[in-house]
Design a protein around this motif. Structure first.
Motif, PDB file in Angstrom:
ATOM      1  N   ASP A  61       0.799  -1.228   0.000  1.00 42.44           N
ATOM      2  CA  ASP A  61       0.000   0.000   0.000  1.00 42.44           C
ATOM      3  C   ASP A  61       0.832   1.280   0.000  1.00 42.44           C
ATOM      4  O   ASP A  61       0.652   2.164   0.825  1.00 42.44           O
ATOM      5  CB  ASP A  61      -0.949   0.028   1.204  1.00 42.44           C
ATOM      6  CG  ASP A  61      -1.971  -1.087   1.163  1.00 42.44           C
ATOM      7  OD1 ASP A  61      -2.348  -1.516   0.056  1.00 42.44           O
ATOM      8  OD2 ASP A  61      -2.396  -1.538   2.247  1.00 42.44           O
ATOM      9  N   GLY A  62       1.766   1.390  -0.921  1.00 40.80           N
ATOM     10  CA  GLY A  62       2.544   2.616  -1.043  1.00 40.80           C
ATOM     11  C   GLY A  62       3.609   2.809   0.017  1.00 40.80           C
ATOM     12  O   GLY A  62       4.156   3.892   0.186  1.00 40.80           O
ATOM     13  N   THR A  63       3.910   1.743   0.741  1.00 39.85           N
ATOM     14  CA  THR A  63       4.945   1.793   1.775  1.00 39.85           C
ATOM     15  C   THR A  63       5.908   0.646   1.549  1.00 39.85           C
ATOM     16  O   THR A  63       5.493  -0.476   1.260  1.00 39.85           O
ATOM     17  CB  THR A  63       4.325   1.653   3.187  1.00 39.85           C
ATOM     18  OG1 THR A  63       3.415   2.715   3.396  1.00 39.85           O
ATOM     19  CG2 THR A  63       5.381   1.672   4.265  1.00 39.85           C
ATOM     20  N   ARG A  64       7.170   0.925   1.668  1.00 40.31           N
ATOM     21  CA  ARG A  64       8.159  -0.132   1.583  1.00 40.31           C
ATOM     22  C   ARG A  64       8.693  -0.392   2.980  1.00 40.31           C
ATOM     23  O   ARG A  64       9.031   0.531   3.715  1.00 40.31           O
ATOM     24  CB  ARG A  64       9.294   0.276   0.645  1.00 40.31           C
ATOM     25  CG  ARG A  64      10.205  -0.894   0.400  1.00 40.31           C
ATOM     26  CD  ARG A  64      10.867  -0.947  -0.936  1.00 40.31           C
ATOM     27  NE  ARG A  64       9.944  -0.977  -2.048  1.00 40.31           N
ATOM     28  CZ  ARG A  64      10.255  -0.510  -3.242  1.00 40.31           C
ATOM     29  NH1 ARG A  64      11.432   0.021  -3.465  1.00 40.31           N
ATOM     30  NH2 ARG A  64       9.397  -0.589  -4.235  1.00 40.31           N
ATOM     31  N   ALA A  65       8.752  -1.675   3.337  1.00 38.40           N
ATOM     32  CA  ALA A  65       9.284  -2.106   4.630  1.00 38.40           C
ATOM     33  C   ALA A  65      10.580  -2.863   4.389  1.00 38.40           C
ATOM     34  O   ALA A  65      10.626  -3.776   3.558  1.00 38.40           O
ATOM     35  CB  ALA A  65       8.278  -2.996   5.352  1.00 38.40           C
ATOM     36  N   TYR A  66      11.614  -2.477   5.100  1.00 35.76           N
ATOM     37  CA  TYR A  66      12.936  -3.075   4.956  1.00 35.76           C
ATOM     38  C   TYR A  66      13.316  -3.788   6.248  1.00 35.76           C
ATOM     39  O   TYR A  66      12.963  -3.364   7.340  1.00 35.76           O
ATOM     40  CB  TYR A  66      13.991  -1.999   4.686  1.00 35.76           C
ATOM     41  CG  TYR A  66      13.746  -1.231   3.428  1.00 35.76           C
ATOM     42  CD1 TYR A  66      14.241  -1.690   2.212  1.00 35.76           C
ATOM     43  CD2 TYR A  66      13.011  -0.049   3.446  1.00 35.76           C
ATOM     44  CE1 TYR A  66      14.008  -0.990   1.038  1.00 35.76           C
ATOM     45  CE2 TYR A  66      12.774   0.652   2.279  1.00 35.76           C
ATOM     46  CZ  TYR A  66      13.270   0.184   1.082  1.00 35.76           C
ATOM     47  OH  TYR A  66      13.033   0.874  -0.075  1.00 35.76           O
ATOM     48  N   ARG A  67      14.096  -4.843   6.077  1.00 32.26           N
ATOM     49  CA  ARG A  67      14.696  -5.540   7.208  1.00 32.26           C
ATOM     50  C   ARG A  67      16.184  -5.239   7.114  1.00 32.26           C
ATOM     51  O   ARG A  67      16.835  -5.612   6.137  1.00 32.26           O
ATOM     52  CB  ARG A  67      14.414  -7.029   7.073  1.00 32.26           C
ATOM     53  CG  ARG A  67      14.800  -7.833   8.243  1.00 32.26           C
ATOM     54  CD  ARG A  67      14.319  -9.278   8.195  1.00 32.26           C
ATOM     55  NE  ARG A  67      14.111  -9.827   6.880  1.00 32.26           N
ATOM     56  CZ  ARG A  67      13.067 -10.597   6.569  1.00 32.26           C
ATOM     57  NH1 ARG A  67      12.153 -10.881   7.459  1.00 32.26           N
ATOM     58  NH2 ARG A  67      12.961 -11.100   5.349  1.00 32.26           N
ATOM     59  N   VAL A  68      16.719  -4.513   8.113  1.00 32.76           N
ATOM     60  CA  VAL A  68      18.127  -4.096   8.090  1.00 32.76           C
ATOM     61  C   VAL A  68      18.791  -4.461   9.419  1.00 32.76           C
ATOM     62  O   VAL A  68      18.115  -4.733  10.411  1.00 32.76           O
ATOM     63  CB  VAL A  68      18.269  -2.575   7.834  1.00 32.76           C
ATOM     64  CG1 VAL A  68      17.627  -2.182   6.520  1.00 32.76           C
ATOM     65  CG2 VAL A  68      17.708  -1.755   8.972  1.00 32.76           C
ATOM     66  N   GLY A  69      20.094  -4.423   9.418  1.00 30.92           N
ATOM     67  CA  GLY A  69      20.846  -4.708  10.635  1.00 30.92           C
ATOM     68  C   GLY A  69      20.707  -3.582  11.654  1.00 30.92           C
ATOM     69  O   GLY A  69      20.533  -2.415  11.294  1.00 30.92           O
ATOM     70  N   ARG A  70      20.795  -3.954  12.912  1.00 29.04           N
ATOM     71  CA  ARG A  70      20.693  -2.960  13.980  1.00 29.04           C
ATOM     72  C   ARG A  70      21.783  -1.893  13.863  1.00 29.04           C
ATOM     73  O   ARG A  70      21.558  -0.729  14.163  1.00 29.04           O
ATOM     74  CB  ARG A  70      20.765  -3.638  15.344  1.00 29.04           C
ATOM     75  CG  ARG A  70      20.472  -2.693  16.500  1.00 29.04           C
ATOM     76  CD  ARG A  70      20.515  -3.410  17.829  1.00 29.04           C
ATOM     77  NE  ARG A  70      19.431  -4.340  17.965  1.00 29.04           N
ATOM     78  CZ  ARG A  70      18.306  -4.088  18.647  1.00 29.04           C
ATOM     79  NH1 ARG A  70      18.152  -2.925  19.219  1.00 29.04           N
ATOM     80  NH2 ARG A  70      17.376  -4.986  18.747  1.00 29.04           N
ATOM     81  N   SER A  71      22.965  -2.273  13.395  1.00 30.46           N
ATOM     82  CA  SER A  71      24.051  -1.285  13.273  1.00 30.46           C
ATOM     83  C   SER A  71      23.705  -0.223  12.227  1.00 30.46           C
ATOM     84  O   SER A  71      24.030   0.951  12.415  1.00 30.46           O
ATOM     85  CB  SER A  71      25.377  -1.958  12.950  1.00 30.46           C
ATOM     86  OG  SER A  71      25.310  -2.614  11.701  1.00 30.46           O
ATOM     87  N   GLU A  72      23.044  -0.616  11.125  1.00 28.94           N
ATOM     88  CA  GLU A  72      22.618   0.366  10.127  1.00 28.94           C
ATOM     89  C   GLU A  72      21.582   1.316  10.722  1.00 28.94           C
ATOM     90  O   GLU A  72      21.593   2.514  10.457  1.00 28.94           O
ATOM     91  CB  GLU A  72      22.043  -0.309   8.875  1.00 28.94           C
ATOM     92  CG  GLU A  72      23.085  -0.917   7.980  1.00 28.94           C
ATOM     93  CD  GLU A  72      23.493  -2.321   8.403  1.00 28.94           C
ATOM     94  OE1 GLU A  72      24.571  -2.754   7.977  1.00 28.94           O
ATOM     95  OE2 GLU A  72      22.757  -2.966   9.160  1.00 28.94           O
TER      96      GLU A  72
END
Length: 129
Positions: A61-72
């Motif tokens: 729905d017009g949103t991108r969800a990312y899974r990133v490292g805690r350090s980033e």
């Protein structure tokens, strides 16, 4: 039970219900969390390519969800003067919203590793092309 209409998150792609749930377990109140999310949101816009290189993502729905490292994530917040409890609340709100998006996306792996957090960013028209 709360509704998304209870807390207005403005242009931030995180629901009011998530902000209220996060606020139940941390020191900052929902309004303070929303203010921090609104402060961070402009920094996130336009950084899709950077986050795409860091990990998995889904679009809902017009949103991108990312899974990133805690350090980033920590590097991202370095430029802000959030106290530790507010920084944790912002991280939790982004991560919970990202988990919701991963869970609702067919075929997406919704399991986050212990060192991963979520980032949600609205997609503007220019970035869709």
């Amino acid at each position: 039970m709360t509704t998304d209409a209870t807390i207005d998150t403005g242009e931030v792609p995180i629901t009011g219900a998530i902000v209220e749930r996060v606020a139940e377990g941390v020191d900052p109140d929902p309004a303070t969390i929303v203010d921090a999310l609104l402060t961070l949101n402009p920094e996130l816009l336009g950084r899709h390519a950077e986050f795409e290189r860091l990990g998995d993502y889904v679009t809902v729905d017009g949103t991108r969800a990312y899974r990133v490292g805690r350090s980033e994530w920590d590097d991202l917040l370095d430029g802000f003067e959030f106290d530790p409890s507010l920084a944790a609340a912002v991280r939790l709100a982004h991560t919970e919203q990202a988990r919701n998006h991963f869970t609702t996306t067919v075929g997406a792996d919704d399991r986050f590793a212990t060192d991963e957090v979520g980032v949600v960013i609205g997609i503007d028209t220019a970035e869709q092309f």
